[in-house]
Design an enzyme around this catalytic site. Structure first.
Site, PDB file in Angstrom:
ATOM      1  N   THR A   1      43.312  35.653  33.004  1.00 30.38           N
ATOM      2  CA  THR A   1      43.768  36.649  33.970  1.00 30.38           C
ATOM      3  C   THR A   1      44.981  36.047  34.679  1.00 30.38           C
ATOM      4  O   THR A   1      45.294  34.869  34.491  1.00 30.38           O
ATOM      5  CB  THR A   1      42.705  36.996  35.041  1.00 30.38           C
ATOM      6  OG1 THR A   1      42.468  35.837  35.854  1.00 30.38           O
ATOM      7  CG2 THR A   1      41.389  37.466  34.425  1.00 30.38           C
TER       8      THR A   1
ATOM      9  N   ALA B   1      40.995  46.072  42.534  1.00 26.26           N
ATOM     10  CA  ALA B   1      40.652  46.966  41.424  1.00 26.26           C
ATOM     11  C   ALA B   1      41.721  47.091  40.348  1.00 26.26           C
ATOM     12  O   ALA B   1      41.530  47.816  39.379  1.00 26.26           O
ATOM     13  CB  ALA B   1      40.369  48.364  41.986  1.00 26.26           C
TER      14      ALA B   1
ATOM     15  N   TYR C   1      37.988  22.420  39.485  1.00 28.01           N
ATOM     16  CA  TYR C   1      37.415  23.718  39.835  1.00 28.01           C
ATOM     17  C   TYR C   1      36.198  23.596  40.755  1.00 28.01           C
ATOM     18  O   TYR C   1      36.322  23.644  41.977  1.00 28.01           O
ATOM     19  CB  TYR C   1      37.111  24.587  38.581  1.00 28.01           C
ATOM     20  CG  TYR C   1      37.010  26.031  39.000  1.00 28.01           C
ATOM     21  CD1 TYR C   1      38.110  26.873  38.920  1.00 28.01           C
ATOM     22  CD2 TYR C   1      35.853  26.531  39.593  1.00 28.01           C
ATOM     23  CE1 TYR C   1      38.049  28.178  39.400  1.00 28.01           C
ATOM     24  CE2 TYR C   1      35.780  27.828  40.080  1.00 28.01           C
ATOM     25  CZ  TYR C   1      36.882  28.648  39.983  1.00 28.01           C
ATOM     26  OH  TYR C   1      36.825  29.922  40.481  1.00 28.01           O
TER      27      TYR C   1
ATOM     28  N   THR D   1      43.497  44.725  38.341  1.00 24.27           N
ATOM     29  CA  THR D   1      43.634  43.823  37.188  1.00 24.27           C
ATOM     30  C   THR D   1      42.315  43.078  36.984  1.00 24.27           C
ATOM     31  O   THR D   1      41.406  43.150  37.818  1.00 24.27           O
ATOM     32  CB  THR D   1      44.752  42.765  37.408  1.00 24.27           C
ATOM     33  OG1 THR D   1      44.472  42.040  38.598  1.00 24.27           O
ATOM     34  CG2 THR D   1      46.139  43.392  37.513  1.00 24.27           C
TER      35      THR D   1
HETATM   36  P1  NAI Z   1      43.122  39.032  39.149  1.00 24.43           P
HETATM   37  O1  NAI Z   1      44.285  38.261  39.637  1.00 24.43           O
HETATM   38  O2  NAI Z   1      43.208  39.651  37.797  1.00 24.43           O
HETATM   39  O3  NAI Z   1      42.759  40.218  40.184  1.00 24.43           O
HETATM   40  C1  NAI Z   1      42.938  40.084  41.552  1.00 24.43           C
HETATM   41  C2  NAI Z   1      42.886  41.437  42.238  1.00 24.43           C
HETATM   42  O4  NAI Z   1      42.983  41.232  43.648  1.00 24.43           O
HETATM   43  C3  NAI Z   1      44.031  42.390  41.870  1.00 24.43           C
HETATM   44  O5  NAI Z   1      43.544  43.718  41.810  1.00 24.43           O
HETATM   45  C4  NAI Z   1      44.977  42.255  43.069  1.00 24.43           C
HETATM   46  O6  NAI Z   1      45.806  43.389  43.301  1.00 24.43           O
HETATM   47  C5  NAI Z   1      43.974  42.077  44.175  1.00 24.43           C
HETATM   48  N1  NAI Z   1      44.530  41.458  45.391  1.00 24.43           N
HETATM   49  C6  NAI Z   1      45.018  40.206  45.551  1.00 24.43           C
HETATM   50  N2  NAI Z   1      45.397  40.019  46.835  1.00 24.43           N
HETATM   51  C7  NAI Z   1      45.131  41.178  47.489  1.00 24.43           C
HETATM   52  C8  NAI Z   1      45.289  41.619  48.838  1.00 24.43           C
HETATM   53  N3  NAI Z   1      45.788  40.829  49.796  1.00 24.43           N
HETATM   54  N4  NAI Z   1      44.918  42.885  49.145  1.00 24.43           N
HETATM   55  C9  NAI Z   1      44.419  43.728  48.192  1.00 24.43           C
HETATM   56  N5  NAI Z   1      44.229  43.351  46.911  1.00 24.43           N
HETATM   57  C10 NAI Z   1      44.595  42.099  46.569  1.00 24.43           C
HETATM   58  O7  NAI Z   1      41.876  38.048  39.271  1.00 24.43           O
HETATM   59  P2  NAI Z   1      40.483  37.898  38.527  1.00 24.43           P
HETATM   60  O8  NAI Z   1      40.566  36.726  37.616  1.00 24.43           O
HETATM   61  O9  NAI Z   1      39.984  39.197  38.015  1.00 24.43           O
HETATM   62  O10 NAI Z   1      39.575  37.417  39.748  1.00 24.43           O
HETATM   63  C11 NAI Z   1      38.677  38.249  40.446  1.00 24.43           C
HETATM   64  C12 NAI Z   1      37.494  37.405  40.896  1.00 24.43           C
HETATM   65  O11 NAI Z   1      36.817  36.897  39.733  1.00 24.43           O
HETATM   66  C13 NAI Z   1      37.885  36.170  41.724  1.00 24.43           C
HETATM   67  O12 NAI Z   1      36.916  35.960  42.711  1.00 24.43           O
HETATM   68  C14 NAI Z   1      37.828  35.052  40.688  1.00 24.43           C
HETATM   69  O13 NAI Z   1      37.612  33.792  41.269  1.00 24.43           O
HETATM   70  C15 NAI Z   1      36.629  35.500  39.886  1.00 24.43           C
HETATM   71  N6  NAI Z   1      36.470  34.882  38.561  1.00 24.43           N
HETATM   72  C16 NAI Z   1      37.524  34.745  37.692  1.00 24.43           C
HETATM   73  C17 NAI Z   1      37.348  34.110  36.464  1.00 24.43           C
HETATM   74  C18 NAI Z   1      38.473  33.966  35.488  1.00 24.43           C
HETATM   75  O14 NAI Z   1      38.338  33.176  34.548  1.00 24.43           O
HETATM   76  N7  NAI Z   1      39.547  34.692  35.623  1.00 24.43           N
HETATM   77  C19 NAI Z   1      36.027  33.587  36.053  1.00 24.43           C
HETATM   78  C20 NAI Z   1      34.973  33.866  36.990  1.00 24.43           C
HETATM   79  C21 NAI Z   1      35.205  34.457  38.216  1.00 24.43           C
HETATM   80 NA    NA Z   2      40.168  41.637  39.760  1.00 22.45          NA
END
Ligand code: NAI
Ligand code: NA
Length: 399
Positions: A276, A49, A236, A51
């Site tokens: 991100t 939650a 990817y 970022t």
């Molecule tokens: P992000 O890196 O901004 O957010 C990741 C979140 O996971 C953060 O809140 C972090 O604290 C938490 N986290 C990581 N390891 C953890 C752990 N062991 N325990 C508790 N919390 C943990 O990543 P983003 O980009 O928002 O990714 C979220 C989802 O969206 C992923 O499944 C990603 O594959 C997907 N996604 C991302 C895209 C992009 O372009 N960034 C596009 C489409 C899907």
């Molecule tokens: Na996230």
């Protein structure tokens, strides 16, 4: 303390609390400007939650439909002159604004893959909310310690079968070059990547929440996936991470079975490529995003994480007639504007032309760079970075 960005590769080692607060306020203002999300969620658990898409999901639930939220994340707190991570400051900012608006918001900082954090979360739901009606699963992590076996799995970003060569950019220096990534050459990289980024942990969460009786009748759960253009398929969607996304998407069937007696339903939403912390670590993708932003901004269809999540909630998950539009594979698509034929044709044409020399002219590399720093609270309009930062911020967290 005066805080400036300090980078190492694609990581920023510092983060700015005032910038993070302003960035969160900007997201809140956007959600409010779109009006109330009718029939929206009321009690929400967001896993991941702090970022990216998870933070924007939490903001959308809270400020789009007055939801009480519990956020789970893995961040470093600010303490005694030591800087916290961006996600910590984001969460402090979110809680400050949520509490000021009279909304329930608490957070759990710890390893979401562990049994302990699942147990703590269940206890908190029981104590404060009783049940939740939406579970957002938005973890992105390079590693996972498996809670049953204790094995530490590391995910990799590799092609499968043959090496992959394409253009990539160093967005700090603006140099475009060819990169060649060697394919998987062992039996462990694919299963490890699936173990980290596939659907098993999502399933464990839903199983344990259900067994504890903390999922409401009609509960929804959603996790996030990505497809993208053919040019990134080798790294990817057809690469190791794509195998994990296939596994995540297949988990929907399992969870729908599990949730049937609660009239619950699970979804995967395919989201747009965005800057991100996670996506900046993938080779080739940042250059693609720079071209995509250029094309989509010119067309007026560009979205950030908050626009994506507001549209996901308002136009997909919580529509007025209750219908959720899905593609032929049963997935929600909010990457529809990214994948539009005209957008992809223009990006493909620019992809062939892009060089170091024309980078700033034909791509939105400046937008990429600025958004990257924005993730850490830097280069946010209206913040005076020459002034001492206010590091005295709080998260109502349980650790
Ligand atoms: P992000 O890196 O901004 O957010 C990741 C979140 O996971 C953060 O809140 C972090 O604290 C938490 N986290 C990581 N390891 C953890 C752990 N062991 N325990 C508790 N919390 C943990 O990543 P983003 O980009 O928002 O990714 C979220 C989802 O969206 C992923 O499944 C990603 O594959 C997907 N996604 C991302 C895209 C992009 O372009 N960034 C596009 C489409 C899907
Ligand atoms: Na996230």
């Amino acid at each position: 303390m005066i805080i400036q960005p300090r980078t190492r590769g694609f990581i920023c080692l510092t983060a700015h609390p005032d910038g993070a607060l302003q960035a969160v306020k900007n997201q809140i203002e956007y959600v409010k400007s779109k009006g109330e999300i009718k029939n929206g969620p009321k009690k929400v658990l967001v896993i991941g939650a702090s970022t990216g898409f998870g933070l924007s999901s939490r903001i959308t639930a809270a400020f789009g439909s007055d939801a009480a939220t519990i956020g789970v994340f893995f961040e470093k707190p600010a303490s005694e002159g030591k800087m916290g991570t961006a996600g910590w400051y984001n969460s402090a900012a979110f809680e400050k604004e949520a509490h000021a608006a009279g909304l329930y918001a608490k957070s759990i900082n710890g390893d979401a893959f562990s049994d302990e954090v699942k147990k703590e979360t269940i206890e908190l739901i029981k104590k404060d909310l009783g049940q939740v009606d939406l579970v957002v699963y938005s973890l992105a992590s390079p590693r996972r310690t498996h809670p049953k076996t204790g094995v530490a799995h590391a995910s990799v970003l590799k092609p499968i079968g043959q090496p992959y060569t394409n253009k990539t950019v160093d967005f700090h220096t603006g140099v475009v070059s060819d990169v060649t990534i060697a394919p998987v050459e062992n039996d462990v990289d694919i299963p490890n990547t699936i173990a980290v980024m596939g659907g098993e942990d999502w399933k464990f969460w839903i199983e344990e929440l259900k067994a504890a009786g903390v999922l409401a009748e009609g509960v929804k759960t959603v996790a996030y996936s990505y497809i993208g253009p053919e040019l990134t398929f080798p790294i990817y969607r057809n690469g190791t991470i794509g195998q994990a996304k296939n596994d995540l998407e297949a988990t929907v069937t399992v969870l729908n079975d599990l949730l049937k007696d609660l009239n619950g339903v699970s979804y995967v939403s395919v989201n747009k490529a965005l800057v991100t912390q996670s996506s900046s670590a993938i080779p080739v993708v940042p250059l693609y995003i720079s071209l995509l932003y250029k094309v989509m901004k010119a067309k007026g269809t560009h979205e950030g994480t908050i626009e994506q999540m507001q549209r996901l909630f308002a136009d997909r998950l919580y529509t007025e007639n209750g219908e959720v539009a899905l593609d032929e594979a049963g997935r929600i698509r909010v990457d529809d504007w990214e994948m539009a034929d005209d957008v992809q044709a223009e990006v493909a044409k620019l992809w062939n032309e892009i060089t170091t020399e024309n980078l700033s002219e034909i791509s939105d590399i400046e937008g990429y760079r600025k958004e990257f720093f924005n993730l850490f609270g830097f280069e946010i309009d209206g913040i005076d970075y020459e002034k001492d930062a206010n590091e005295n911020v709080q998260v109502t967290s349980i650790e």
